[in-house]
Design a protein around this motif. Structure first.
Motif, short mmCIF file in Angstrom:
data_model
loop_
_atom_site.label_atom_id
_atom_site.label_comp_id
_atom_site.label_asym_id
_atom_site.label_seq_id
_atom_site.Cartn_x
_atom_site.Cartn_y
_atom_site.Cartn_z
N GLY A 56 -6.31 23.61 1.80
CA GLY A 56 -5.43 24.25 2.48
C GLY A 56 -4.34 23.38 3.39
N ARG A 57 -4.85 22.22 3.44
CA ARG A 57 -4.33 21.31 4.51
C ARG A 57 -3.89 20.03 3.72
NH1 ARG A 57 -8.28 20.39 9.46
NH2 ARG A 57 -9.71 19.73 7.52
N LEU A 58 -2.81 19.25 4.06
CA LEU A 58 -2.38 18.01 3.59
C LEU A 58 -3.06 16.84 4.31
CD1 LEU A 58 1.62 17.99 2.99
CD2 LEU A 58 -0.30 17.82 1.21
N SER A 59 -3.91 16.04 3.48
CA SER A 59 -4.64 15.01 4.10
C SER A 59 -3.79 13.80 3.67
CB SER A 59 -5.91 14.86 3.59
OG SER A 59 -6.21 14.53 2.09
N LEU A 60 -4.30 12.66 4.29
CA LEU A 60 -3.40 11.42 4.00
C LEU A 60 -4.27 10.47 3.44
CD1 LEU A 60 -0.26 10.68 4.04
CD2 LEU A 60 -1.03 9.44 6.26
N ARG A 61 -4.00 9.92 2.28
CA ARG A 61 -4.94 8.72 1.63
C ARG A 61 -4.02 7.38 1.87
NH1 ARG A 61 -7.68 11.74 -3.62
NH2 ARG A 61 -8.81 13.52 -2.31
N LEU A 62 -4.76 6.43 1.80
CA LEU A 62 -4.32 5.09 1.92
C LEU A 62 -4.74 4.25 0.56
CD1 LEU A 62 -2.66 2.54 3.31
CD2 LEU A 62 -5.02 2.05 4.36
N GLN A 63 -3.56 4.07 -0.14
CA GLN A 63 -3.81 3.43 -1.50
C GLN A 63 -3.36 2.05 -1.66
OE1 GLN A 63 -3.22 6.19 -5.11
NE2 GLN A 63 -3.16 4.26 -6.42
N PRO A 64 -4.07 1.13 -1.87
CA PRO A 64 -3.57 -0.12 -2.07
C PRO A 64 -2.89 -0.32 -3.31
CG PRO A 64 -5.94 -0.19 -1.45
CD PRO A 64 -5.58 1.36 -1.75
N ARG A 65 -1.92 -1.24 -3.37
CA ARG A 65 -1.04 -1.42 -4.52
C ARG A 65 -1.84 -2.15 -5.47
NH1 ARG A 65 3.94 -3.68 -6.05
NH2 ARG A 65 3.60 -4.08 -8.45
N GLU A 66 -2.91 -3.03 -5.06
CA GLU A 66 -3.52 -3.74 -6.03
C GLU A 66 -4.30 -2.85 -7.00
OE1 GLU A 66 -7.06 -7.27 -6.16
OE2 GLU A 66 -6.23 -6.60 -4.09
N GLY A 67 -4.29 -3.03 -8.39
CA GLY A 67 -4.97 -2.15 -9.22
C GLY A 67 -4.06 -0.72 -9.12
N PRO A 101 -1.80 8.48 -8.37
CA PRO A 101 -2.64 8.50 -7.24
C PRO A 101 -4.13 8.32 -8.00
CG PRO A 101 -1.33 10.34 -7.07
CD PRO A 101 -1.13 9.96 -8.38
N ALA A 102 -5.01 7.41 -7.17
CA ALA A 102 -6.39 7.19 -7.68
C ALA A 102 -7.17 6.86 -6.68
CB ALA A 102 -6.23 5.88 -8.66
N ALA A 142 0.81 -1.15 -0.13
CA ALA A 142 -0.02 -0.03 0.00
C ALA A 142 0.82 1.16 0.02
CB ALA A 142 -0.84 -0.04 1.13
N PHE A 143 0.15 2.39 -0.58
CA PHE A 143 0.94 3.70 -0.33
C PHE A 143 0.28 4.68 0.35
CE2 PHE A 143 1.95 1.44 -4.13
CZ PHE A 143 3.54 1.30 -4.21
N LEU A 144 0.87 5.50 1.05
CA LEU A 144 0.31 6.62 1.75
C LEU A 144 0.58 7.84 0.68
CD1 LEU A 144 1.69 6.16 5.49
CD2 LEU A 144 -0.51 5.65 4.48
N VAL A 145 -0.63 8.41 0.34
CA VAL A 145 -0.51 9.63 -0.53
C VAL A 145 -0.94 10.87 0.32
CG1 VAL A 145 -1.11 10.48 -2.91
CG2 VAL A 145 -0.87 7.92 -2.51
N PRO A 146 0.09 11.93 0.39
CA PRO A 146 -0.49 13.03 1.11
C PRO A 146 -1.10 13.99 -0.27
CG PRO A 146 1.79 12.90 1.13
CD PRO A 146 1.24 11.79 0.21
#
Length: 363
Positions: A169-180, A199-200, A160-164
């Protein structure tokens, strides 16, 4: 009384660092199994997941994570000592990028969705990498929603990847699985792989990680400087051994004064790099303010990057013609340096940042 407590604290930290170095020798011995390093070169994912799991079991990935979140709660001095040993061993496992992700997943404000990935990452069961960089030569996360994230170390082994992403105006953090995921890999000089991720979507697991990410990137840059210190230290040790054993005109070439002078110059570079790294780690452990932290980190990273390039190049030259062949182990250290020198900011960036942040008495 305060002096006694301070002395005890120094002794306790020194003992902690010694124990960490000894534990590192069991998994990634300094100058040890270079056959393992060669066997992993240019073969996906570029590292051994079993060794990364061992690092997790030893508590290395969570060394900087608070005990309340499942980590060891130790300081940067300890983490830099560990990173130095990893560099000396040429370990390809992405310990520093994994520790960066652990810091974000454990940051205050992370949602409950971060707990599962954090536990799996700390144990070394899964690799979660932070896809923060959008261009070369930077140490800040822009957070552009649709921009490709580049130079992700050992991305082929991540689950998985963490994508800021900058939102409101703020940096949120998304968790994106490697699959797909739209991920492409590119070989690096040292036989590892960089990933490019587009990012997707993904689950938002933290609303604002701007401050936590800035600090984590600084710590990763300093740990990388320590890793470079380990690389050049071991390259220098191998070179000294070669100078003592290689015979020419009936005597060791290390007895020639010209080569002794070159070796002495390299030792000075090593000493200056070590002083910069250790001073920066102590400053961070002492709770330095933002400007002082950034200046100290940049001074250490710029010096270590430049010194490591000098030491490893000179080491190859001092080995003579054989040093330029791929079969010579000394070349592995230059290749590793060429990659690490630009990770988490090249020396040019850090020199500019030091000039901007340093107080007059430091400049």
């Amino acid at each position: 009384m305060s002096e006694v407590l301070e002395r005890e604290g120094v002794e306790e930290r020194a003992e902690s660092i010694r124990m960490i170095r000894e534990s590192a020798a069991g998994i990634a011995p300094r100058g040890g199994d270079r056959k393992r390093i060669r066997a992993l070169r240019f073969k996906e994912p570029g590292f051994d997941p079993a060794v990364l799991r061992q690092m997790g079991e030893q508590g290395w990935i969570g060394l900087r994570v608070p005990e309340s979140r499942g980590g060891a709660g130790l300081g940067m001095s300890e983490f830099c000592a560990l990173a130095e040993e990893m560099g000396a061993a040429l370990a390809p496992e992405p310990l520093i990028p994994a520790a960066l992700s652990a810091a974000l997943l454990a940051a205050p404000g992370a949602a409950s969705g971060a707990e599962g990935p954090l536990d799996a990452l700390l144990g070394g069961d899964q690799l979660v990498l932070t896809a923060w960089q959008e261009a070369a030569g930077m140490l800040e996360a822009s957070g552009t929603a649709d921009a490709a994230r580049v130079f992700i170390p050992q991305a082929g082994g991540a689950q998985a990847f963490l994508v800021p992403v900058r939102e409101g105006g703020r940096l949120s953090l998304r968790l994106q699985p490697r699959e797909g995921a739209d991920l492409t890999l590119e070989k690096t000089q040292d036989g590892a792989f960089y990933g490019t991720l587009r990012p997707a979507g993904g689950e938002v697991i933290a609303e604002d990680v701007g401050g936590a990410l800035e600090l984590a990137l600084d710590e990763a840059a300093l740990a990388t400087a320590a890793c470079l210190l380990g690389v050049m230290d071991q390259a220098f040790a191998l070179t000294l051994d070669y100078l003592r054993t290689r015979q020419q005109f009936g005597k060791p070439i290390g007895s020639f004064q010209a080569l002794q002078h070159r070796a002495a110059d390299l030792k000075v570079q090593l000493a200056l790099s070590r002083a910069s790294v250790e001073a920066a780690a102590a400053l961070l452990d002492g709770g330095a303010d933002r400007a002082a932290r950034r200046a100290a980190v940049s001074r250490a990273k710029a010096r270590a990057s430049d010194a490591a390039m000098l030491v490893t190049r000179q080491a190859i030259q001092l080995h003579g013609g054989i040093g330029y062949t791929d079969e010579a182990d000394i070349g592995l250290y230059l290749r590793k340096t060429m990659v690490l020198a630009n990770q988490f900011g090249p020396s040019a960036l850090h020199r500019r940042r030091f000039a901007a942040e340093a107080r007059e008495d430091e400049a």
